[in-house]
Write a protein that holds these residues in place. Structure first.
Motif, short mmCIF file in Angstrom:
data_model
loop_
_atom_site.label_atom_id
_atom_site.label_comp_id
_atom_site.label_asym_id
_atom_site.label_seq_id
_atom_site.Cartn_x
_atom_site.Cartn_y
_atom_site.Cartn_z
N ARG A 396 38.09 -7.23 -22.34
CA ARG A 396 36.67 -6.85 -22.22
C ARG A 396 36.51 -5.71 -21.22
N LEU A 397 37.26 -5.78 -20.11
CA LEU A 397 37.18 -4.73 -19.08
C LEU A 397 37.65 -3.39 -19.63
N ILE A 398 38.75 -3.42 -20.39
CA ILE A 398 39.32 -2.18 -20.94
C ILE A 398 38.30 -1.54 -21.88
N LYS A 399 37.64 -2.38 -22.69
CA LYS A 399 36.62 -1.84 -23.62
C LYS A 399 35.43 -1.29 -22.84
N ARG A 400 35.03 -2.02 -21.79
CA ARG A 400 33.87 -1.62 -21.01
C ARG A 400 34.13 -0.29 -20.30
N ALA A 401 35.40 -0.07 -19.93
CA ALA A 401 35.74 1.15 -19.19
C ALA A 401 36.10 2.31 -20.13
N ASN A 402 35.78 2.16 -21.40
CA ASN A 402 35.97 3.25 -22.40
C ASN A 402 37.42 3.71 -22.51
N ILE A 403 38.34 2.79 -22.35
CA ILE A 403 39.76 3.18 -22.45
C ILE A 403 40.22 2.97 -23.89
N GLY A 404 40.68 4.02 -24.51
CA GLY A 404 41.15 3.94 -25.90
C GLY A 404 42.53 3.31 -25.94
N PHE A 405 42.56 1.99 -25.88
CA PHE A 405 43.81 1.27 -25.63
C PHE A 405 44.93 1.64 -26.60
N THR A 406 44.62 1.68 -27.88
CA THR A 406 45.71 1.87 -28.86
C THR A 406 46.32 3.27 -28.77
N LEU A 407 45.59 4.22 -28.17
CA LEU A 407 46.11 5.58 -28.08
C LEU A 407 46.94 5.81 -26.81
N LEU A 408 46.95 4.84 -25.91
CA LEU A 408 47.65 5.04 -24.63
C LEU A 408 49.16 5.12 -24.84
N THR A 409 49.81 5.93 -24.00
CA THR A 409 51.28 5.94 -24.01
C THR A 409 51.77 4.84 -23.06
N ASP A 410 53.08 4.70 -22.95
CA ASP A 410 53.63 3.65 -22.10
C ASP A 410 53.82 4.13 -20.67
N LYS A 411 53.45 3.29 -19.73
CA LYS A 411 53.72 3.57 -18.31
C LYS A 411 54.53 2.41 -17.73
N ASP A 412 55.25 2.70 -16.63
CA ASP A 412 56.07 1.67 -15.99
C ASP A 412 55.34 1.00 -14.83
N PHE A 413 55.73 -0.24 -14.57
CA PHE A 413 55.22 -0.95 -13.39
C PHE A 413 55.66 -0.25 -12.11
N ASP A 414 54.94 -0.51 -11.03
CA ASP A 414 55.36 0.00 -9.72
C ASP A 414 56.49 -0.87 -9.17
N LEU A 415 57.23 -0.28 -8.25
CA LEU A 415 58.31 -1.00 -7.58
C LEU A 415 57.86 -1.36 -6.16
N PRO A 416 58.40 -2.38 -5.54
CA PRO A 416 59.49 -3.22 -6.03
C PRO A 416 59.03 -4.40 -6.89
N MET A 417 57.76 -4.78 -6.78
CA MET A 417 57.36 -6.07 -7.39
C MET A 417 57.01 -5.94 -8.88
N GLY A 418 57.39 -4.78 -9.46
CA GLY A 418 57.21 -4.64 -10.90
C GLY A 418 58.52 -4.73 -11.64
N ALA A 419 59.61 -4.93 -10.87
CA ALA A 419 60.94 -4.96 -11.51
C ALA A 419 61.28 -6.39 -11.92
N SER A 420 61.71 -6.55 -13.16
CA SER A 420 62.07 -7.90 -13.58
C SER A 420 63.23 -7.85 -14.57
N THR A 421 63.85 -8.99 -14.74
CA THR A 421 64.90 -9.12 -15.76
C THR A 421 64.31 -9.78 -17.00
N GLY A 422 65.10 -9.82 -18.06
CA GLY A 422 64.66 -10.47 -19.29
C GLY A 422 64.34 -11.95 -19.07
#
Ligand code: HC0
Ligand code: SF4
Length: 580
Positions: A396-422
């Protein structure tokens, strides 16, 4: 086998098939409001109470409910005659006559099955309105908002809470016009045994049961220049968020989700999966400690060990099994480990005072809201995780903020607490926590590198699964249950001394977190759970590291701050106690 005619189709179905099931097989979509039957879970409700699904059966005078009428040989069924359409419309109009009809401001607006039917039946007036509305309670809990004046008595919540979850927090009380669905003696949910699993919310067709919404609070925090607002995203969110934007179930949107969170204005975008790896370090060490003691002949050691990362499950065993509180692992959930580490280790490193730091979580779950509020996860009243928002709220927030979700490219999480294993990724599906634990426990216990990290034995959607794993000649027996009814059966066996396991994973929701009460609504499609689970296994398989103990940022966290698993600091920051 039986052959019958439905509209212009001749079909053959097995004995016992209902008209509704037969019609759906042929692509005839008979509408219903109360019926639900989700394959791959035990979620079912068929009280035949709403009468929306009525059809004409040749030779019968009265219309028949399709959900409760079995097919017979030679039967001729008409699902869309004018008589049928008018009957359905009148039933819907009668339901609406005791409904507040404040659709525009209803939290379910746009996702309400009654609203959808009003549109489909071409209801353009309210012929029966103007009378008294039945008096019913409203309640706001940490996780769930109950607005019973919108209840249409489909009984889905009652079925799921009683039969699937075996909690029994909701049922019909009083009679006639005064009937309502509520905890016994019309108590508040907060005074009942409700676990906040949110499964009742996930099946409610209308706005009677919805999630507590924190989106406005979040927007205010994001605008506040004095606050640093960081976010963690649970494993299961990435496998379902896309459904809210029309993408097929099972589409992985990890990178788009990260991009959207940056667009919303979060200062750092981190991943709960990092903390899932941390959970395996602590829980794995606990498993190894108990197992070693057991193998050394210590009779006092408590086995099986139970996972403790699902807050509805924690709430359930605290209420129903107070005599077994020493069995579960004391490891906090990844959500809470994340908050605790963010507000100590990371905040200290970054020089951010605790009171300025806002930690938000995006969760597929409603019980996570309740978990944030638990007193043991606060320091001087300041919570480790300030609040949690659900996958649906994020959409709902993404829609409210006018973000065209399906058109977005991929971004990476921040480090260090965005790093994870499978291993951290698969936490989001039933069996995933156990598989992640096995990947680390097996290697650490045997000292050998695993050739194959896929423990297929623990995967799938069967309600209870068991597997035996060979650890250098020792047979480690593990069990997995999802849905609280299945969990209850395992716990009753333990209580009665009939137990064969060393370790058990339990998740409160059917499917695990992928089927959480905060996920996009499944609208009766059962295959979504399989698709979401497969998405997580795909992300896991594509990760360069797939064992939690190999996460380099987790290693650094231990080197710089925690020492080793189960150290005094780790016990203080990453473990908890249970209460009844
Ligand atoms: Fe789950 Fe979790 S896996 S409970 O199912 O353990 O909600 O997705 O975030 O905390 O990681 C939910 C999902 C989490 C936690 C993790 C665990
Ligand atoms: Fe029952 Fe779960 Fe709903 Fe509580 S949240 S009433 S336990 S289904």
């Amino acid at each position: 086998q039986i052959t019958l005619q439905i509209d212009r189709h001749y079909i053959t179905v097995p004995q016992g098939t209902t008209i509704l099931e037969a019609a759906r097989k042929t692509g005839i979509d008979i509408p219903t409001l109360c019926h639900i039957n989700l394959k791959g879970t035990c979620i079912k409700n068929n009280p035949a109470s709403c009468r929306i699904c009525v059809v004409e059966v040749e030779g019968r005078r009265n219309l028949a409910p399709a959900c409760a009428t079995r097919c017979t040989e030679g039967m001729v069924v008409r699902t869309s005659t004018l008589r049928v359409m008018n009957a359905r419309k009148v039933v819907a109009e009668l339901i609406l006559s005791d409904h507040p009809n404040d659709c525009l401001t209803c939290p379910k607006c746009g996702d309400c099955e009654l609203q959808t039917l009003a549109l489909r039946f071409n209801i353009r007036a309210m012929p029966f309105n103007g009378g008294e509305l039945s008096p019913r309670k409203r309640e706001v809990t940490s996780s769930i908002v109950r607005n019973m004046d919108k209840c249409i008595f489909c009984r889905r919540c009652e079925s799921v809470c009683n039969e699937v979850q075996t909690v029994g927090a909701l049922g019909a009380i009083r009679r006639g016009f005064n009937t309502t669905i509520a905890p016994a003696f019309d108590k508040m949910m907060t005074d009942s045994e409700c676990t906040y699993c949110g499964q009742c919310v996930a099946v409610c067709p209308v706005g009677a049961l919805t999630e507590r919404d924190h989106t406005n609070r979040l927007l205010e925090d994001l605008e506040d220049p004095d606050k640093v607002v960081i976010v963690q995203t649970a494993p299961a969110v990435r496998a379902a968020l896309g459904e809210e934007f029309g993408l097929p179930p099972g589409t992985l949107v990890t990178g788009k989700m990260v991009y959207a969170l940056r667009e919303l204005g979060f200062d750092y975008v981190f991943d709960t999966d990092f903390a899932a790896d941390l959970t395996i370090m602590e829980e794995g060490a606990e498993i190894l400690k108990r197992l070693t003691a057991y193998l050394n002949g210590d009779k006092s050691v408590r086995l099986p060990i139970l996972t403790s990362c699902c807050p509805a499950w924690v709430n359930f065993f605290e209420h129903h099994f107070p005599d077994l509180l020493d069995i579960p692992s004391t490891a906090r959930s990844p959500q809470q480990m994340f908050g605790s580490i963010a507000k100590t280790y990371w905040a200290e490193k970054m020089g951010i005072p605790r009171e300025k730091l806002v930690v938000v979580s995006i969760m597929p779950c409603l019980a996570k809201k309740y978990e944030c509020d638990r007193e043991e996860f606060k320091t001087n009243g300041n919570p480790d995780v300030d609040y949690s928002i659900s996958t649906r709220e994020l959409a709902r927030l993404i829609k409210r903020a006018n973000i065209g979700f399906t058109l977005l490219t991929d971004k990476d999480f921040d480090l260090p607490m965005g790093a994870s294993t499978g291993a951290g990724v698969i936490f989001g599906t039933t069996g995933g926590v156990m598989e992640a634990a096995l990947r680390s426990v097996c290697e650490i216990y045997t000292g050998n590198t695993l050739e194959n990290v896929n423990f297929e034995q623990v995967r799938g959607l069967a309600g209870v699964r068991r597997a035996t794993i060979d650890l250098n000649g020792f047979e480690l027996k593990v069990g997995i249950a999802h849905g609280l009814g299945n969990a209850r059966r395992l716990l009753e066996d333990i209580r009665n001394g009939r137990n064969e396991y060393h370790a058990i994973e339990i998740m409160a929701c059917p499917g695990g977190c992928i089927g959480g009460g905060g996920q996009p609504l499944h609208h009766g499609h059962s295959d979504v759970l399989y698709a979401r689970a497969n998405a997580l296994y795909r992300e896991d398989a594509a990760k360069p590291l797939r064992k939690s103990h190999e996460n380099p940022y987790i290693k650094t966290l231990y080197e710089e701050y925690l020492g080793k698993p189960l150290s005094e600091t780790a016990e203080h920051l990453l473990h908890t106690r249970y209460f009844n």
